[in-house]
Design a protein around this motif. Structure first.
Motif, PDB file in Angstrom:
ATOM      1  N   PRO A 185     -22.199  19.860 -32.016  1.00 62.68           N
ATOM      2  CA  PRO A 185     -21.058  19.007 -32.366  1.00 62.68           C
ATOM      3  C   PRO A 185     -19.726  19.757 -32.289  1.00 62.68           C
ATOM      4  O   PRO A 185     -19.675  20.965 -32.561  1.00 62.68           O
ATOM      5  N   GLY A 186     -18.667  19.030 -31.959  1.00 64.34           N
ATOM      6  CA  GLY A 186     -17.338  19.619 -31.836  1.00 64.34           C
ATOM      7  C   GLY A 186     -16.885  20.440 -33.033  1.00 64.34           C
ATOM      8  O   GLY A 186     -16.414  21.568 -32.856  1.00 64.34           O
ATOM      9  N   PRO A 187     -17.008  19.920 -34.277  1.00 65.75           N
ATOM     10  CA  PRO A 187     -16.545  20.698 -35.429  1.00 65.75           C
ATOM     11  C   PRO A 187     -17.263  22.035 -35.567  1.00 65.75           C
ATOM     12  O   PRO A 187     -16.656  23.030 -35.975  1.00 65.75           O
ATOM     13  N   VAL A 188     -18.560  22.087 -35.210  1.00 64.69           N
ATOM     14  CA  VAL A 188     -19.301  23.348 -35.313  1.00 64.69           C
ATOM     15  C   VAL A 188     -18.779  24.350 -34.276  1.00 64.69           C
ATOM     16  O   VAL A 188     -18.593  25.538 -34.564  1.00 64.69           O
ATOM     17  N   ILE A 189     -18.490  23.856 -33.055  1.00 62.06           N
ATOM     18  CA  ILE A 189     -17.889  24.726 -32.039  1.00 62.06           C
ATOM     19  C   ILE A 189     -16.528  25.203 -32.523  1.00 62.06           C
ATOM     20  O   ILE A 189     -16.177  26.374 -32.402  1.00 62.06           O
ATOM     21  N   GLY A 190     -15.757  24.263 -33.105  1.00 61.33           N
ATOM     22  CA  GLY A 190     -14.448  24.612 -33.645  1.00 61.33           C
ATOM     23  C   GLY A 190     -14.536  25.689 -34.706  1.00 61.33           C
ATOM     24  O   GLY A 190     -13.693  26.592 -34.766  1.00 61.33           O
ATOM     25  N   MET A 191     -15.599  25.613 -35.532  1.00 61.64           N
ATOM     26  CA  MET A 191     -15.796  26.619 -36.576  1.00 61.64           C
ATOM     27  C   MET A 191     -15.984  27.998 -35.955  1.00 61.64           C
ATOM     28  O   MET A 191     -15.338  28.973 -36.368  1.00 61.64           O
ATOM     29  N   PHE A 192     -16.853  28.095 -34.944  1.00 59.20           N
ATOM     30  CA  PHE A 192     -17.087  29.396 -34.303  1.00 59.20           C
ATOM     31  C   PHE A 192     -15.815  29.906 -33.618  1.00 59.20           C
ATOM     32  O   PHE A 192     -15.498  31.095 -33.665  1.00 59.20           O
ATOM     33  N   LEU A 193     -15.073  28.989 -32.971  1.00 60.96           N
ATOM     34  CA  LEU A 193     -13.837  29.392 -32.285  1.00 60.96           C
ATOM     35  C   LEU A 193     -12.808  29.911 -33.283  1.00 60.96           C
ATOM     36  O   LEU A 193     -12.164  30.942 -33.047  1.00 60.96           O
ATOM     37  N   LEU A 194     -12.644  29.199 -34.408  1.00 58.71           N
ATOM     38  CA  LEU A 194     -11.658  29.631 -35.400  1.00 58.71           C
ATOM     39  C   LEU A 194     -12.052  30.980 -36.002  1.00 58.71           C
ATOM     40  O   LEU A 194     -11.200  31.859 -36.189  1.00 58.71           O
ATOM     41  N   ALA A 195     -13.354  31.163 -36.271  1.00 58.09           N
ATOM     42  CA  ALA A 195     -13.804  32.458 -36.799  1.00 58.09           C
ATOM     43  C   ALA A 195     -13.477  33.563 -35.807  1.00 58.09           C
ATOM     44  O   ALA A 195     -12.966  34.632 -36.191  1.00 58.09           O
ATOM     45  N   ALA A 196     -13.741  33.316 -34.518  1.00 56.62           N
ATOM     46  CA  ALA A 196     -13.444  34.322 -33.487  1.00 56.62           C
ATOM     47  C   ALA A 196     -11.950  34.601 -33.436  1.00 56.62           C
ATOM     48  O   ALA A 196     -11.524  35.765 -33.348  1.00 56.62           O
ATOM     49  N   ALA A 197     -11.138  33.538 -33.496  1.00 56.88           N
ATOM     50  CA  ALA A 197      -9.684  33.714 -33.439  1.00 56.88           C
ATOM     51  C   ALA A 197      -9.182  34.519 -34.636  1.00 56.88           C
ATOM     52  O   ALA A 197      -8.332  35.410 -34.492  1.00 56.88           O
ATOM     53  N   LEU A 198      -9.723  34.224 -35.823  1.00 56.22           N
ATOM     54  CA  LEU A 198      -9.311  34.952 -37.027  1.00 56.22           C
ATOM     55  C   LEU A 198      -9.668  36.433 -36.902  1.00 56.22           C
ATOM     56  O   LEU A 198      -8.853  37.314 -37.215  1.00 56.22           O
ATOM     57  N   LEU A 199     -10.880  36.717 -36.420  1.00 57.65           N
ATOM     58  CA  LEU A 199     -11.324  38.108 -36.289  1.00 57.65           C
ATOM     59  C   LEU A 199     -10.484  38.856 -35.263  1.00 57.65           C
ATOM     60  O   LEU A 199     -10.075  39.994 -35.470  1.00 57.65           O
ATOM     61  N   TRP A 200     -10.203  38.190 -34.147  1.00 55.89           N
ATOM     62  CA  TRP A 200      -9.395  38.796 -33.093  1.00 55.89           C
ATOM     63  C   TRP A 200      -8.025  39.160 -33.632  1.00 55.89           C
ATOM     64  O   TRP A 200      -7.504  40.245 -33.426  1.00 55.89           O
ATOM     65  N   ARG A 201      -7.449  38.219 -34.390  1.00 61.91           N
ATOM     66  CA  ARG A 201      -6.112  38.422 -34.918  1.00 61.91           C
ATOM     67  C   ARG A 201      -6.071  39.553 -35.947  1.00 61.91           C
ATOM     68  O   ARG A 201      -5.161  40.386 -35.947  1.00 61.91           O
ATOM     69  N   ARG A 202      -7.084  39.574 -36.836  1.00 61.02           N
ATOM     70  CA  ARG A 202      -7.125  40.623 -37.857  1.00 61.02           C
ATOM     71  C   ARG A 202      -7.354  41.986 -37.214  1.00 61.02           C
ATOM     72  O   ARG A 202      -6.787  42.989 -37.649  1.00 61.02           O
ATOM     73  N   ASN A 203      -8.177  42.004 -36.196  1.00 63.02           N
ATOM     74  CA  ASN A 203      -8.471  43.239 -35.489  1.00 63.02           C
ATOM     75  C   ASN A 203      -7.197  43.798 -34.850  1.00 63.02           C
ATOM     76  O   ASN A 203      -6.876  44.975 -34.964  1.00 63.02           O
ATOM     77  N   ARG A 204      -6.452  42.918 -34.190  1.00 65.01           N
ATOM     78  CA  ARG A 204      -5.226  43.344 -33.521  1.00 65.01           C
ATOM     79  C   ARG A 204      -4.200  43.832 -34.539  1.00 65.01           C
ATOM     80  O   ARG A 204      -3.521  44.823 -34.318  1.00 65.01           O
ATOM     81  N   ALA A 205      -4.129  43.103 -35.653  1.00 65.12           N
ATOM     82  CA  ALA A 205      -3.150  43.476 -36.681  1.00 65.12           C
ATOM     83  C   ALA A 205      -3.462  44.858 -37.247  1.00 65.12           C
ATOM     84  O   ALA A 205      -2.551  45.650 -37.512  1.00 65.12           O
ATOM     85  N   SER A 206      -4.768  45.160 -37.413  1.00 72.41           N
ATOM     86  CA  SER A 206      -5.104  46.461 -37.984  1.00 72.41           C
ATOM     87  C   SER A 206      -4.897  47.577 -36.971  1.00 72.41           C
ATOM     88  O   SER A 206      -4.617  48.711 -37.342  1.00 72.41           O
ATOM     89  N   VAL A 207      -5.041  47.263 -35.672  1.00 70.15           N
ATOM     90  CA  VAL A 207      -4.796  48.278 -34.640  1.00 70.15           C
ATOM     91  C   VAL A 207      -3.306  48.606 -34.566  1.00 70.15           C
ATOM     92  O   VAL A 207      -2.906  49.767 -34.508  1.00 70.15           O
ATOM     93  N   ASN A 208      -2.476  47.564 -34.604  1.00 67.68           N
ATOM     94  CA  ASN A 208      -1.034  47.764 -34.477  1.00 67.68           C
ATOM     95  C   ASN A 208      -0.396  48.302 -35.756  1.00 67.68           C
ATOM     96  O   ASN A 208       0.792  48.605 -35.769  1.00 67.68           O
TER      97      ASN A 208
END
Lengths: 140, 246
Positions: free
Chosen positions: A27-50
Motif C-alpha cells: 500500500p502507498g502509505p507503507v511505501i511512504g513510511m519507508f521513504l520518509l524513514a530513508a529521507a530522515l536518515l539521509w538528512r541526519r547523516n548528512r547533517a552529522s557529516v557537515n
C-alpha cells in the motif's frame, strides 16, 4: 505543525504515486513510511557529516516528531470506522463460527509466539532497555 | 423492538442535515473510544478491555438502534479513516529514531519474520480445514495477519473472499492486541523489539497500534513488521497453496 502535516501527506502521496505507477503490491502509505524513514536518515547523516548546527532543520523538525507521536497515540481510534464494517460480514462469520473462531485465536497466538520467541532467541545483544512510559491515560 | 423504533424516530427527526449526521457519528465514535480508554484504565489497564473493540461494538449497536446503514456511517466518519494513511507514514519517525537497534538485529529480524509469516499462513489454513471450514474460508484466512490492503490483494489473487479477509484481519488484530503482550510477558519475553515485531507480523495494524503507543522502539519494530510481513506473505501464500492438497 502545518509543515509537519504536509510532510506526512506528501510522502503518502509519493508512496501512493509510486504504488500506482509501478503496480507494487504494498500500500502507498507503507511505501511512504519507508521513504520518509530513508529521507530522515539521509538528512541526519548528512547533517552529522557537515557538523552543521542545523541538524534538525527542514522537514526533520520537532513539530514532525510531535505530530507523529500524537497520531501514533490515537492509532487505535483510526481503525474503528473500518472495524465497524464487521457488521456487514456477520452472516458469513456466523455460518462458519467454530472454524473461524478457533483459527483466528490459534493462528494469531501461534504467529505471535513464534515471531517473538525466534526474535528473543536470535538477538544476542542486551535487550533494549524497557521503558514503559506513563502517557497519562493514552496507554491502550 | 419498540425502543429501537423510538430511537430511530428521534434520530430521523433531528438529523436531517448531512452535516449534523457527520457531527453526530464523529462524536459517537470519538466518545465511545474515549469511554473505552476510561474503562480500560478503571480496570487496571487490562489488555483484554480493548478500547478499539469496545468502540466497534458500541458504534455497531448505535447503528442498529438508529437503523443507519454502514455506508452512511462510514461516509460520516471518513475523516477518521483517512488519517490512517498519514498515521502509517508517521511510523517512519520512530523507525528512523531507532535505526541503530534495527540494523544491529537485522539477522534475528529476518529469521523471526520468516518463521512468523509461515506460521501465521499455514496454521490459519490448517485450523480452518481441520475444523471443517470451507476451502474459501481457509483461503480467506491465509493472509489475515497482513495489513488489510495487502491482505485483500492476496485474497483476490488466490480466490478467497475479500470482505471476509478484511474481517479476519481486524478480528485477528484485536485478538493479538488483547492477549499478545500479557502472553509474551508471562513467557519471559520483555524486549520491546520482540513485542513490536510480533505485533506487526501476527496482528497487523491494530496490535501494532497498541505496541506503538507503549514504546518508541516497539513502534519502530512494529512498523517494520507490518511492511516486511506484507512482502513476505505475498510471496509465501502462493507457495503454501502449491503444496496444499485439494
Amino acid at each position: 505543525m502545518p509543515e509537519a502535516f504536509l510532510t506526512l501527506l506528501l510522502f503518502q502521496l509519493l508512496g501512493s504515486g509510486l504504488q500506482m505507477l509501478l503496480h507494487l503490491p504494498i500500500p502507498g502509505p507503507v511505501i511512504g513510511m519507508f521513504l520518509l524513514a530513508a529521507a530522515l536518515l539521509w538528512r541526519r547523516n548528512r547533517a552529522s557529516v557537515n557538523q552543521a548546527d542545523t541538524a534538525r532543520a527542514g522537514f526533520d523538525s520537532p513539530a514532525l516528531g510531535a505530530l507523529a507521536r500524537a497520531l501514533i497515540a490515537c492509532l487505535g481510534l483510526l481503525f474503528v470506522p473500518a472495524g465497524v464494517g464487521l457488521v456487514t460480514q456477520m452472516p458469513l462469520l456466523m455460518a462458519n463460527l467454530l472454524p473461524i473462531a478457533v483459527a483466528l485465536f490459534g493462528s494469531t497466538l501461534l504467529g505471535l509466539l513464534v515471531t517473538a520467541f525466534v526474535m528473543h532467541r536470535a538477538t544476542h545483544d542486551r535487550p533494549a532497555p524497557e521503558k514503559i512510559a506513563d502517557t497519562g491515560g493514552q496507554v491502550l | 423492538m419498540n425502543i429501537a423504533h423510538t430511537l430511530h424516530g428521534i434520530y430521523a427527526r433531528f438529523l436531517p442535515e448531512p452535516n449534523m449526521e457527520t457531527l453526530f457519528w464523529l462524536c459517537v465514535t470519538l466518545g465511545m473510544f474515549a469511554l473505552g480508554i476510561k474503562l480500560q484504565l478503571r480496570l487496571g489497564r487490562a489488555p483484554w478491555a480493548n478500547p478499539v473493540l469496545f468502540a466497534i461494538v458500541m458504534v455497531a449497536l448505535a447503528l442498529f438502534a438508529t437503523q443507519t446503514p454502514y455506508d452512511t456511517y462510514f461516509h460520516s466518519v471518513q475523516i477518521i479513516h483517512f488519517l490512517l494513511g498519514p498515521a502509517t507514514v508517521a511510523l517512519a519517525i520512530p523507525l528512523a529514531d531507532s535505526i541503530r537497534l534495527v540494523t544491529r538485529s537485522l539477522p534475528a529480524m529476518t529469521l523471526a519474520l520468516l518463521a512468523g509469516s509461515i506460521t501465521s499462513v499455514v496454521s490459519g489454513i490448517v485450523f480452518v480445514l481441520l475444523l471443517g471450514g470451507s476451502h474459501e474460508v481457509a483461503l480467506s484466512m491465509a493472509p489475515k495477519a497482513v495489513t488489510t490492503p495487502i491482505a485483500i490483494a492476496i485474497t483476490e489473487q488466490i480466490g478467497g473472499i475479500p470482505a471476509l479477509t478484511a474481517a479476519f484481519a481486524i478480528l485477528g488484530g484485536i485478538i493479538a492486541a488483547m492477549i499478545g503482550e500479557s502472553t509474551l510477558r508471562r513467557l519471559g519475553i520483555t524486549d520491546w523489539r520482540a513485542h513490536g515485531l510480533a505485533a506487526g507480523i501476527a496482528g497487523s495494524g491494530i496490535a501494532a497500534a497498541q505496541v506503538a503507543q507503549r514504546d518508541p522502539v516497539g513502534a519502530a519494530f512494529a512498523a517494520l513488521g507490518i511492511g516486511l510481513n506484507g512482502l513476505v506473505t505475498a510471496l509465501i501464500v502462493p507457495l503454501v497453496l502449491y503444496f496444499l492438497p485439494g
